[in-house]
Enzyme design. Structure first.
Site, PDB file in Angstrom:
ATOM      1  N   ASP A  33      48.763  33.522  43.738  1.00 23.05           N
ATOM      2  CA  ASP A  33      48.280  34.381  42.663  1.00 23.05           C
ATOM      3  C   ASP A  33      47.829  35.719  43.270  1.00 23.05           C
ATOM      4  OD1 ASP A  33      47.039  33.746  39.548  1.00 23.05           O
ATOM      5  OD2 ASP A  33      46.365  35.552  40.596  1.00 23.05           O
ATOM      6  N   ILE A  34      48.189  36.799  42.611  1.00 29.14           N
ATOM      7  CA  ILE A  34      47.896  38.136  43.121  1.00 29.14           C
ATOM      8  C   ILE A  34      46.392  38.443  43.059  1.00 29.14           C
ATOM      9  CG2 ILE A  34      48.096  39.513  40.993  1.00 29.14           C
ATOM     10  CD1 ILE A  34      50.070  41.321  42.568  1.00 29.14           C
ATOM     11  N   HIS A 104      52.984  28.188  33.342  1.00 32.79           N
ATOM     12  CA  HIS A 104      52.614  28.072  34.766  1.00 32.79           C
ATOM     13  C   HIS A 104      51.364  27.239  34.923  1.00 32.79           C
ATOM     14  CE1 HIS A 104      50.708  31.688  33.070  1.00 32.79           C
ATOM     15  NE2 HIS A 104      49.676  31.439  33.871  1.00 32.79           N
TER      16      HIS A 104
HETATM   17  P1  AMP Z   1      47.303  33.307  32.916  1.00 31.55           P
HETATM   18  O1  AMP Z   1      46.032  33.922  32.446  1.00 31.55           O
HETATM   19  O2  AMP Z   1      47.200  31.823  33.019  1.00 31.55           O
HETATM   20  O3  AMP Z   1      48.507  33.779  32.134  1.00 31.55           O
HETATM   21  O4  AMP Z   1      47.439  33.777  34.425  1.00 31.55           O
HETATM   22  C1  AMP Z   1      48.352  34.713  34.887  1.00 31.55           C
HETATM   23  C2  AMP Z   1      48.083  34.829  36.359  1.00 31.55           C
HETATM   24  O5  AMP Z   1      49.151  35.528  36.945  1.00 31.55           O
HETATM   25  C3  AMP Z   1      46.801  35.585  36.713  1.00 31.55           C
HETATM   26  O6  AMP Z   1      45.948  34.737  37.487  1.00 31.55           O
HETATM   27  C4  AMP Z   1      47.292  36.782  37.531  1.00 31.55           C
HETATM   28  O7  AMP Z   1      46.448  37.109  38.594  1.00 31.55           O
HETATM   29  C5  AMP Z   1      48.646  36.286  38.007  1.00 31.55           C
HETATM   30  N1  AMP Z   1      49.634  37.323  38.287  1.00 31.55           N
HETATM   31  C6  AMP Z   1      49.978  38.366  37.496  1.00 31.55           C
HETATM   32  N2  AMP Z   1      50.957  39.091  38.071  1.00 31.55           N
HETATM   33  C7  AMP Z   1      51.245  38.471  39.256  1.00 31.55           C
HETATM   34  C8  AMP Z   1      52.164  38.730  40.310  1.00 31.55           C
HETATM   35  N3  AMP Z   1      53.007  39.776  40.280  1.00 31.55           N
HETATM   36  N4  AMP Z   1      52.183  37.900  41.367  1.00 31.55           N
HETATM   37  C9  AMP Z   1      51.332  36.851  41.425  1.00 31.55           C
HETATM   38  N5  AMP Z   1      50.445  36.545  40.454  1.00 31.55           N
HETATM   39  C10 AMP Z   1      50.394  37.352  39.387  1.00 31.55           C
END
Ligand code: AMP
Length: 111
Positions: A33-34, A104
């Site tokens: 996760d970023i 996810h």
């Molecule tokens: P959700 O709130 O469950 O939809 O979580 C989305 C997650 O994706 C968040 O924890 C973000 O930090 C993560 N995220 C968004 N863009 C990226 C990316 N490019 N690479 C890795 N994680 C990401």
């Protein structure tokens, strides 16, 4: 709601944007996760276009679901988390805190 092919995880699956990959097979991709919320915070996504867990549970065929969870188990083993401990979270819908509308799992551990 229909699946948006331009969501960020769809772009990662198409290699249009990079990710910090942890594991990949024919069915799933897992990457860091970023914006980590724990010492270890990875995401596990199926390589099929399900919007969220409800869509996945209702519409993914049972063989795919079984293989998906088997891949999750493999990742847990690879990261040696069975003994250390972990938690799995998934968000569904805006009121559930979902930001990216490709199903996810968040896999987190403080180990
Ligand atoms: P959700 O709130 O469950 O939809 O979580 C989305 C997650 O994706 C968040 O924890 C973000 O930090 C993560 N995220 C968004 N863009 C990226 C990316 N490019 N690479 C890795 N994680 C990401």
């Amino acid at each position: 709601m229909t699946y948006d092919e331009e969501n960020i995880f769809a772009k990662i699956l198409r290699s249009e944007i990079p990710c910090d990959k942890i594991f990949e097979n024919d069915l799933v991709l897992s990457f860091r996760d970023i914006n980590p919320k724990a010492k270890l915070h990875i995401l596990i996504i199926p390589k099929k276009p399900y919007i969220d867990i409800a869509d996945f549970l209702e519409n993914a065929d049972i063989n795919f679901q079984t293989s998906f969870w088997s891949s999750v188990n493999k990742i847990i083993s690879l990261l040696d988390l069975k003994s250390k401990g972990f938690k799995i979270i998934t968000h569904k819908g805006k009121d559930g805190g979902q930001e990216v509308f490709h199903f996810h799992l968040h896999l987190l551990s403080d180990s």
